[in-house]
Enzyme design. Structure first.
Site, PDB file in Angstrom:
ATOM      1  N   GLY A 197       0.515  -1.468  -0.052  1.00  0.00           N
ATOM      2  CA  GLY A 197      -0.024   0.143  -0.029  1.00  0.00           C
ATOM      3  C   GLY A 197       1.195   1.310   0.242  1.00  0.00           C
ATOM      4  O   GLY A 197       0.134   2.044   0.427  1.00  0.00           O
TER       5      GLY A 197
ATOM      6  N   GLU B 261       4.202  -5.930   1.691  1.00  0.00           N
ATOM      7  CA  GLU B 261       3.876  -7.020   0.467  1.00  0.00           C
ATOM      8  C   GLU B 261       3.815  -5.126  -0.336  1.00  0.00           C
ATOM      9  O   GLU B 261       2.834  -5.319  -1.300  1.00  0.00           O
ATOM     10  CB  GLU B 261       2.827  -7.503   0.569  1.00  0.00           C
ATOM     11  CG  GLU B 261       3.129  -8.975   1.228  1.00  0.00           C
ATOM     12  CD  GLU B 261       1.559  -9.060   2.476  1.00  0.00           C
ATOM     13  OE1 GLU B 261       0.342  -8.117   1.825  1.00  0.00           O
ATOM     14  OE2 GLU B 261       1.350  -9.867   3.064  1.00  0.00           O
ATOM     15  N   PRO B 262       5.274  -5.134  -1.170  1.00  0.00           N
ATOM     16  CA  PRO B 262       4.403  -4.338  -2.034  1.00  0.00           C
ATOM     17  C   PRO B 262       4.380  -3.901  -3.633  1.00  0.00           C
ATOM     18  O   PRO B 262       5.100  -5.403  -4.071  1.00  0.00           O
ATOM     19  CB  PRO B 262       6.431  -3.122  -2.301  1.00  0.00           C
ATOM     20  CG  PRO B 262       7.243  -4.166  -1.274  1.00  0.00           C
ATOM     21  CD  PRO B 262       5.916  -5.352  -0.648  1.00  0.00           C
ATOM     22  N   GLY B 263       3.063  -3.676  -3.959  1.00  0.00           N
ATOM     23  CA  GLY B 263       2.504  -3.960  -5.903  1.00  0.00           C
ATOM     24  C   GLY B 263       2.885  -3.367  -6.189  1.00  0.00           C
ATOM     25  O   GLY B 263       4.023  -2.671  -6.852  1.00  0.00           O
TER      26      GLY B 263
ATOM     27  N   ARG C 297      -7.892   1.582 -14.641  1.00  0.00           N
ATOM     28  CA  ARG C 297      -7.963   2.655 -13.422  1.00  0.00           C
ATOM     29  C   ARG C 297      -8.207   3.635 -13.500  1.00  0.00           C
ATOM     30  O   ARG C 297      -9.528   4.039 -12.459  1.00  0.00           O
ATOM     31  CB  ARG C 297      -6.073   2.471 -13.518  1.00  0.00           C
ATOM     32  CG  ARG C 297      -5.246   1.110 -12.339  1.00  0.00           C
ATOM     33  CD  ARG C 297      -4.636   1.395 -12.373  1.00  0.00           C
ATOM     34  NE  ARG C 297      -3.740   2.625 -11.175  1.00  0.00           N
ATOM     35  CZ  ARG C 297      -4.000   2.879 -10.337  1.00  0.00           C
ATOM     36  NH1 ARG C 297      -4.121   1.986  -9.666  1.00  0.00           N
ATOM     37  NH2 ARG C 297      -3.934   3.832  -9.602  1.00  0.00           N
TER      38      ARG C 297
ATOM     39  N   TYR D 123     -11.309   3.518 -10.540  1.00  0.00           N
ATOM     40  CA  TYR D 123     -11.073   4.144  -9.242  1.00  0.00           C
ATOM     41  C   TYR D 123     -10.978   5.610  -9.482  1.00  0.00           C
ATOM     42  O   TYR D 123     -10.931   6.538  -8.293  1.00  0.00           O
ATOM     43  CB  TYR D 123      -9.778   4.200  -8.810  1.00  0.00           C
ATOM     44  CG  TYR D 123      -9.186   2.248  -8.754  1.00  0.00           C
ATOM     45  CD1 TYR D 123      -9.880   1.380  -7.708  1.00  0.00           C
ATOM     46  CD2 TYR D 123      -7.815   1.885  -9.174  1.00  0.00           C
ATOM     47  CE1 TYR D 123      -9.057   0.163  -7.871  1.00  0.00           C
ATOM     48  CE2 TYR D 123      -7.117   0.627  -9.259  1.00  0.00           C
ATOM     49  CZ  TYR D 123      -8.231   0.201  -8.059  1.00  0.00           C
ATOM     50  OH  TYR D 123      -7.856  -0.589  -8.512  1.00  0.00           O
TER      51      TYR D 123
ATOM     52  N   CYS E  86     -17.583   0.772 -25.634  1.00  0.00           N
ATOM     53  CA  CYS E  86     -19.744   1.176 -25.740  1.00  0.00           C
ATOM     54  C   CYS E  86     -19.707   1.892 -24.569  1.00  0.00           C
ATOM     55  O   CYS E  86     -21.117   1.645 -24.550  1.00  0.00           O
ATOM     56  CB  CYS E  86     -20.534   0.048 -26.505  1.00  0.00           C
ATOM     57  SG  CYS E  86     -20.664  -1.392 -25.590  1.00  0.00           S
ATOM     58  N   GLU E  87     -18.894   1.859 -23.462  1.00  0.00           N
ATOM     59  CA  GLU E  87     -19.373   2.681 -22.441  1.00  0.00           C
ATOM     60  C   GLU E  87     -18.707   3.649 -22.413  1.00  0.00           C
ATOM     61  O   GLU E  87     -18.165   3.678 -23.600  1.00  0.00           O
ATOM     62  CB  GLU E  87     -19.566   1.741 -21.279  1.00  0.00           C
ATOM     63  CG  GLU E  87     -19.945   0.894 -20.575  1.00  0.00           C
ATOM     64  CD  GLU E  87     -19.971  -0.292 -20.928  1.00  0.00           C
ATOM     65  OE1 GLU E  87     -18.794  -1.354 -21.525  1.00  0.00           O
ATOM     66  OE2 GLU E  87     -20.882  -1.174 -21.332  1.00  0.00           O
TER      67      GLU E  87
ATOM     68  N   TYR F  17      -1.867  -2.949 -11.817  1.00  0.00           N
ATOM     69  CA  TYR F  17      -3.290  -3.018 -12.167  1.00  0.00           C
ATOM     70  C   TYR F  17      -3.293  -2.263 -13.837  1.00  0.00           C
ATOM     71  O   TYR F  17      -4.703  -1.869 -13.679  1.00  0.00           O
ATOM     72  CB  TYR F  17      -3.800  -2.521 -11.174  1.00  0.00           C
ATOM     73  CG  TYR F  17      -3.226  -2.905  -9.754  1.00  0.00           C
ATOM     74  CD1 TYR F  17      -3.434  -4.319  -9.075  1.00  0.00           C
ATOM     75  CD2 TYR F  17      -2.817  -2.068  -8.972  1.00  0.00           C
ATOM     76  CE1 TYR F  17      -2.760  -4.157  -7.666  1.00  0.00           C
ATOM     77  CE2 TYR F  17      -1.950  -2.237  -7.934  1.00  0.00           C
ATOM     78  CZ  TYR F  17      -2.389  -3.636  -6.961  1.00  0.00           C
ATOM     79  OH  TYR F  17      -1.833  -3.940  -6.070  1.00  0.00           O
TER      80      TYR F  17
HETATM   81  N1  PLP Z   1      -0.824  -7.070  -0.036  1.00  0.00           N
HETATM   82  C1  PLP Z   1      -2.433  -7.158  -0.242  1.00  0.00           C
HETATM   83  C2  PLP Z   1      -3.086  -8.358   0.248  1.00  0.00           C
HETATM   84  C3  PLP Z   1      -3.410  -6.292  -0.606  1.00  0.00           C
HETATM   85  O1  PLP Z   1      -4.529  -6.898  -1.243  1.00  0.00           O
HETATM   86  C4  PLP Z   1      -2.475  -5.938  -1.769  1.00  0.00           C
HETATM   87  C5  PLP Z   1      -3.251  -5.187  -3.195  1.00  0.00           C
HETATM   88  O2  PLP Z   1      -4.512  -5.011  -2.754  1.00  0.00           O
HETATM   89  C6  PLP Z   1      -1.011  -5.545  -1.712  1.00  0.00           C
HETATM   90  C7  PLP Z   1      -0.389  -5.833  -1.233  1.00  0.00           C
HETATM   91  C8  PLP Z   1      -0.422  -4.069  -2.956  1.00  0.00           C
HETATM   92  O3  PLP Z   1      -1.162  -3.515  -2.812  1.00  0.00           O
HETATM   93  P1  PLP Z   1       0.123  -1.968  -3.549  1.00  0.00           P
HETATM   94  O4  PLP Z   1      -0.148  -2.660  -5.091  1.00  0.00           O
HETATM   95  O5  PLP Z   1      -0.910  -1.112  -3.441  1.00  0.00           O
HETATM   96  O6  PLP Z   1       1.331  -2.362  -2.543  1.00  0.00           O
END
Ligand code: PLP
Length: 404
Positions: free
Chosen positions: A222, A263-265, A302, A306, A332-333, A360
């Site tokens: 997050g 857990e960075p995405g 996105r 969002y 078509c939306e 994403y």
């Molecule tokens: N960990 C969990 C359990 C998540 O649900 C998410 C995103 O939905 C993430 C990590 C990654 O979040 P971000 O991409 O914002 O770092």
């Protein structure tokens, strides 16, 4: 100054691979990972890339090659991670409302599992008892994150075991002898305020007192990254320092050491990604100029899902006179990427690039309107290579049974 692909490089890949196209800059991912390592230097921290952001197997392999671990949100992501070469000890599965069969499959793979319901926890305890340590995904009852769709820790959220049910967790633990090794929270995406993470730590420290076998505190993902010009992301240096200080102090006070997981995405892959489209049609209606591109919510949802803001560049005419455009798709939306956006003059055939599209983006794409998904390219060591071919018509028919 972070590494960025130049307009020239983007035009070159566009010419070679066509549009719509996702382009990922490998070294930029590494740069982000190194920023994390530096910010958390001295703390006992492990990072697990949240694969849901982008799962192309080449991205997963690259992430593995730089030494990062991986966090998965489905059993298939875990299987892809294994295919990419991640060892079970480096794979984490943070689940959400999954079937117990899937939990069992994860157990058979020997990976770390964060269980998110009392129901699955009970079944797990009864089936595996003391033999397999697990993590519990708790719902910390903290409201934070970019918007409601990506806030996961608040008191009305579907995610995790509510904090107030901790006695239930303890009951299962006692009845089944289940070792609980990790406490996990994921409060939401795009959390800028370090204070939110600090609140999470405080909550987990309190909960930790109940779990003598606890070794890991998992604070989820997050981290916010900047999307708008001039915007700031999470101050990860400050967060790194805060985490080190808080955990050192806890250790001093209670004589108990925890490893910290994140857990960075987005933080790892978002800024490495570029989404390139071509302007098919220009339309003018009163004051509004529409730039209609060869893409839509089927490829990059996105902004519509969002209300996410993404910077757009006209790489074909960067020095053109600035004008306002509504950048829209061909679905078509109403699929508006940006409203009233000041861009260098846009002409039919120009290429518009969406920045910050690594996370994403492709991952949420679909075949809606029976359009092909974009191709994907990775640029590594200055070399651009196709990592996902553009679809062909047969891809739309794949798995369909023709019964008539
Ligand atoms: N960990 C969990 C359990 C998540 O649900 C998410 C995103 O939905 C993430 C990590 C990654 O979040 P971000 O991409 O914002 O770092």
């Amino acid at each position: 100054m972070s590494q960025q692909l130049s307009h020239q490089q983007l035009l070159q890949v566009t010419e070679e691979f066509g549009t719509p196209l996702y382009v990922y800059h490998a070294e930029r991912i590494k740069e982000q990972y190194e920023k994390l390592l530096n910010a958390f230097a001295g703390a006992d921290v492990k990072f697990f890339y949240a694969a849901k952001a982008l799962t192309n197997i080449n991205i997963l392999k690259y992430i593995k090659s730089i030494g990062c671990n991986i966090d998965c949100s489905s059993i298939n992501e875990a299987k892809l991670a294994a295919k990419a070469g991640f060892l079970p000890s480096t794979i984490l599965y943070t689940s959400n409302n999954i079937s117990f069969e899937e939990v069992e499959e994860a157990q058979r793979m020997g990976i770390h599992i964060n269980i998110d319901s009392i129901s699955n926890l009970k079944k797990f305890g009864q089936r595996f008892g003391h033999s397999y340590p697990v993590g519990i995904r708790l719902r910390p009852n903290i409201m934070a994150g970019g918007n409601l769709k990506i806030s996961t820790g608040h008191s009305a959220s579907k995610f995790g075991v509510p904090l107030e049910d901790i006695q239930e967790v303890l009951k299962v633990q006692q009845q089944t002898n289940l070792p609980i090794r990790t406490l996990h929270i994921h409060t939401g995406s795009e959390i800028k305020d370090v204070g939110v993470f600090a609140k999470g730590i405080e909550i987990l420290f309190e909960a930790a007192q109940h779990f003598p076998e606890l070794e890991v505190i998992d604070l989820g993902g997050g981290f916010k990254i900047p999307y708008m010009p001039g915007e700031e992301g999470t101050d990860i240096e400050l967060l790194g320092k805060k985490v080190k200080d808080e955990f050192d102090e806890y250790e001093k006070k209670y004589g108990k050491h925890f490893q910290v997981w994140f857990e960075p995405g987005k933080f790892l892959v978002s800024e490495a990604g570029y989404f390139i489209t071509k302007v098919n049609v220009l339309k003018h209606s009163g004051e509004i100029s529409f730039a209609g591109v060869d893409s839509g919510l089927n490829h990059f949802i996105r902004p519509m899902f969002y209300g996410a803001y993404h910077e757009i560049e006209n790489i074909s005419n960067p020095n053109g006179e600035k004008k306002n455009y509504n950048v829209v798709g061909n679905i078509c939306e109403t699929d508006t990427f940006a409203e009233n956006r000041l861009l260098p003059e846009v002409r039919e055939g120009d290429h518009l690039v969406f920045r910050n599209a690594g996370a994403y983006g492709f991952e949420m794409s679909s075949h809606y309107n029976s359009r092909f998904k974009p191709a994907e390219v990775m640029i590594k060591d200055g070399k651009a290579q196709l990592i996902r071919k553009r679809d062909v018509l047969d891809d739309l028919l794949k798995n369909q049974e023709d019964i008539l």
